[in-house]
Design an enzyme around this catalytic site. Structure first.
Site, mmCIF file in Angstrom:
data_model
loop_
_atom_site.group_PDB
_atom_site.id
_atom_site.type_symbol
_atom_site.label_atom_id
_atom_site.label_comp_id
_atom_site.label_asym_id
_atom_site.label_seq_id
_atom_site.Cartn_x
_atom_site.Cartn_y
_atom_site.Cartn_z
ATOM 1 N N ARG A 115 0.958 -1.094 0.171
ATOM 2 C CA ARG A 115 -0.016 -0.070 0.127
ATOM 3 C C ARG A 115 1.166 1.183 -0.307
ATOM 4 O O ARG A 115 1.842 1.471 1.172
ATOM 5 C CB ARG A 115 -0.858 -0.168 1.131
ATOM 6 C CG ARG A 115 -1.342 0.978 1.203
ATOM 7 C CD ARG A 115 -2.796 1.445 2.161
ATOM 8 N NE ARG A 115 -4.131 0.410 1.632
ATOM 9 C CZ ARG A 115 -5.233 0.675 2.383
ATOM 10 N NH1 ARG A 115 -5.525 1.858 2.908
ATOM 11 N NH2 ARG A 115 -6.332 -0.216 1.377
ATOM 12 N N HIS A 142 -6.883 1.358 -6.712
ATOM 13 C CA HIS A 142 -7.086 0.388 -6.501
ATOM 14 C C HIS A 142 -7.311 -0.600 -5.915
ATOM 15 O O HIS A 142 -9.062 -0.950 -6.518
ATOM 16 C CB HIS A 142 -8.214 0.903 -4.733
ATOM 17 C CG HIS A 142 -8.277 -0.014 -2.970
ATOM 18 N ND1 HIS A 142 -7.231 -1.023 -2.829
ATOM 19 C CD2 HIS A 142 -9.407 0.532 -2.151
ATOM 20 C CE1 HIS A 142 -7.508 -1.199 -1.721
ATOM 21 N NE2 HIS A 142 -8.733 -0.105 -1.245
ATOM 22 N N GLN A 145 -10.025 -3.510 -4.489
ATOM 23 C CA GLN A 145 -10.596 -3.712 -3.759
ATOM 24 C C GLN A 145 -11.944 -3.475 -4.871
ATOM 25 O O GLN A 145 -13.556 -4.361 -4.822
ATOM 26 C CB GLN A 145 -11.040 -1.463 -3.314
ATOM 27 C CG GLN A 145 -12.662 -1.596 -2.690
ATOM 28 C CD GLN A 145 -12.831 -2.207 -1.494
ATOM 29 O OE1 GLN A 145 -12.157 -1.733 -0.730
ATOM 30 N NE2 GLN A 145 -13.822 -2.694 -1.669
ATOM 31 N N ASP A 233 -17.451 6.250 -2.076
ATOM 32 C CA ASP A 233 -16.074 6.839 -1.460
ATOM 33 C C ASP A 233 -16.024 7.358 -0.885
ATOM 34 O O ASP A 233 -16.572 9.265 -0.947
ATOM 35 C CB ASP A 233 -14.812 6.646 -2.504
ATOM 36 C CG ASP A 233 -13.677 5.857 -2.176
ATOM 37 O OD1 ASP A 233 -13.802 6.233 -0.468
ATOM 38 O OD2 ASP A 233 -12.112 6.228 -2.425
ATOM 39 N N CYS A 272 -16.858 0.792 -0.839
ATOM 40 C CA CYS A 272 -15.352 0.451 -0.034
ATOM 41 C C CYS A 272 -14.612 0.716 1.588
ATOM 42 O O CYS A 272 -14.431 -0.416 2.036
ATOM 43 C CB CYS A 272 -14.249 0.950 -0.585
ATOM 44 S SG CYS A 272 -13.381 1.988 -0.108
ATOM 45 N N ARG A 300 -13.683 -8.849 0.219
ATOM 46 C CA ARG A 300 -11.937 -8.449 0.258
ATOM 47 C C ARG A 300 -11.088 -10.001 0.187
ATOM 48 O O ARG A 300 -10.070 -9.856 -0.343
ATOM 49 C CB ARG A 300 -11.826 -7.454 0.847
ATOM 50 C CG ARG A 300 -12.248 -5.960 0.533
ATOM 51 C CD ARG A 300 -11.634 -5.497 -0.439
ATOM 52 N NE ARG A 300 -10.668 -5.259 -0.732
ATOM 53 C CZ ARG A 300 -9.661 -4.365 0.311
ATOM 54 N NH1 ARG A 300 -10.023 -3.651 0.286
ATOM 55 N NH2 ARG A 300 -8.297 -4.453 -0.264
HETATM 56 N N1 NVA Z 1 -10.174 7.200 -1.817
HETATM 57 C C1 NVA Z 1 -10.158 6.134 -0.547
HETATM 58 C C2 NVA Z 1 -9.794 4.902 -0.133
HETATM 59 C C3 NVA Z 1 -9.634 3.811 0.864
HETATM 60 C C4 NVA Z 1 -9.170 2.788 0.979
HETATM 61 C C5 NVA Z 1 -8.365 6.885 0.347
HETATM 62 O O1 NVA Z 1 -6.975 6.591 -0.616
HETATM 63 O O2 NVA Z 1 -8.454 7.320 1.247
HETATM 64 N N1 CP Z 2 -11.505 -0.409 1.658
HETATM 65 C C1 CP Z 2 -9.757 -1.083 1.814
HETATM 66 O O1 CP Z 2 -9.141 -0.830 1.591
HETATM 67 O O2 CP Z 2 -10.248 -0.364 3.538
HETATM 68 P P1 CP Z 2 -8.548 -0.375 4.471
HETATM 69 O O3 CP Z 2 -8.277 1.083 4.104
HETATM 70 O O4 CP Z 2 -9.153 -0.244 5.893
HETATM 71 O O5 CP Z 2 -7.802 -0.781 3.530
#
Ligand code: NVA
Ligand code: CP
Length: 315
Positions: A115, A142, A145, A233, A272, A300
Site C-alpha cells: 500500500r 485500488h 477493492q 467513497d 469500499c 475482500r
Molecule cells: N479513496 C480512499 C480509499 C480508502 C480505502 C483513499 O485512498 O483513502
Molecule cells: N477499503 C479499504 O481498502 O479499506 P482499508 O483502508 O481499511 O484497507
C-alpha cells in the site's frame, strides 16, 4: 549458449493490464472459493491450499483495516503465511531504495503486497522484484477493492455485463480502477463529480481504449438515474491535503435516500469503506436494505484469495 530467463512474475498492479478472460477467471474463482467454505472457521485452509508453504509480505505506507486483515486471512486460507510491516519501521523509511528492498524481499518471501503513497513506488518495486507484487492501494488506483466490489454486485444481481454503475463523488483512485475494468467486463460507468475533482484524463483514456462506456457529468441525479449500482467513497482520501475545499465542492454529491430513489428499483449501494457517515453517504443508505457494504468488506478476503492464487500461477 543461451541462458533460460526466469519466468516473469505475475504482478497485480492495475486492472487495465488485464484481459476479460483473466478477470472473469479471478471473479469466478473468488465466488467458487467463497461458496466452497461456507460455515467453515475463518482460519481453516481451503481444501486445495494453493499457497501452501508460501509467504506473503505486506508493506503499508498508509493506514489500513480491511486490506491488512483480509490479505492476512486470505493467505492463511490459501495455506500460506504473512509478514506485515509498516514502511516507516523498515529501512525504506531511512532511505534504502525501493529497488534494493524489492531485491531483498524477493529472496525472502513468495509475494509482496504494497500500500503506497505514490503509485510509482509500486511500479518501481514490481520492476525490481522477482516475485509477484500486488497493489494494495496507491494514490492512483485500488484494483483489489474493485474485484471485491464486482464480486459483491454479481453475487446479488448477476453478471455485471450490460449493467450501469454510477460513481458519485471524488474522481479518485477507486473511480480510476472502475474505469480501468469497465471495458473488459462490459458494464457502463457513469461518473458524477465536480469539475475540480474529475477523474484523471489518463485513466478515462485507458478505459475508453479498452472499449469502456464512460460518461462523466457534474450532475449526480443524471448519473444515478436508472442505475443498477450506486458507488461512493470518502471525499478526502489518504494523502489529500485540501480537506475543506473538498467538503465544500462535494457536498452536493452526498448519496442519500432521495438520490438512491432515482436508481433502478433493485439498485445496490456499494462503498469500499471506511465511510464518513453524514458526508458522502447518509446512515439511512449505509444501513438500508440496498446497501451491500458488509458483504463487500467480507469479499475482500475471497477476491484477494483469487488474486493471490492467480499470482501464484493458478488459472
Ligand atoms: N479513496 C480512499 C480509499 C480508502 C480505502 C483513499 O485512498 O483513502
Ligand atoms: N477499503 C479499504 O481498502 O479499506 P482499508 O483502508 O481499511 O484497507
Amino acid at each position: 549458449m543461451t541462458l533460460a530467463l526466469p519466468p516473469k512474475p505475475r504482478h497485480f498492479i492495475d486492472l487495465w493490464r488485464f484481459d476479460a478472460p483473466t478477470l472473469r477467471a479471478i471473479l469466478d474463482d473468488a465466488q467458487t472459493r467463497k461458496a466452497a467454505r461456507m460455515g467453515w472457521p475463518k482460519g481453516a485452509p481451503d481444501s486445495d491450499a494453493p499457497a501452501k508453504d508460501r509467504t506473503l509480505a505486506m508493506i503499508f505506507e498508509k493506514n489500513s483495516t480491511r486490506t491488512r486483515f483480509s490479505f492476512d486471512a486470505a493467505i492463511r486460507q490459501l495455506g500460506g503465511h504473512s509478514i506485515i510491516a509498516t514502511a516507516s519501521d523498515m529501512q525504506l523509511g531511512r532511505g534504502e531504495t525501493v529497488e534494493d528492498t524489492a531485491r531483498v524481499l524477493s529472496r525472502m518471501v513468495d509475494a509482496v503486497m504494497i500500500r503506497s503513497n505514490a503509485h510509482q513506488t509500486l511500479e518501481r518495486f514490481a520492476q525490481a522484484a522477482t516475485v509477484p507484487v500486488i497493489n494494495g492501494l496507491s494514490d492512483a488506483s485500488h484494483p483489489c477493492q474493485i474485484i471485491a466490489d464486482l464480486q459483491t454486485f454479481e453475487e446479488h444481481r448477476g453478471s455485471v455485463a450490460g449493467k450501469t454503475l454510477a460513481w458519485v463523488g471524488d474522481g479518485n483512485n477507486m473511480c480510476a480502477s472502475f474505469m480501468h475494468v469497465a471495458g473488459q467486463l462490459g458494464f457502463r460507468l457513469r461518473v458524477a463529480c465536480p469539475s475540480a475533482y474529475a477523474p484523471d484524463r489518463v485513466d478515462v483514456a485507458r478505459g475508453l481504449e479498452l472499449g469502456a462506456q464512460i460518461e462523466i457529468t457534474d450532475d449526480p441525479r443524471a448519473a444515478v438515474e436508472g442505475a443498477d449500482a450506486v458507488l461512493a467513497d470518502t471525499w478526502v482520501s489518504m494523502g489529500d491535503t485540501d480537506h475543506d475545499a473538498r467538503l465544500a465542492a462535494l457536498e452536493p454529491y452526498q448519496v442519500d435516500a432521495k438520490l438512491m430513489s432515482l436508481a433502478a428499483r433493485d439498485a445496490v449501494f456499494l462503498h469500499c469503506l471506511p465511510a464518513h457517515r453524514g458526508e458522502e453517504v447518509t446512515d439511512e443508505v449505509m444501513d438500508g436494505p440496498q446497501s451491500l457494504i458488509w458483504d463487500e468488506a467480507e469479499n475482500r478476503i475471497h477476491a484477494q484469495k483469487a488474486i493471490l492464487a492467480w499470482c501464484f500461477g493458478h488459472g
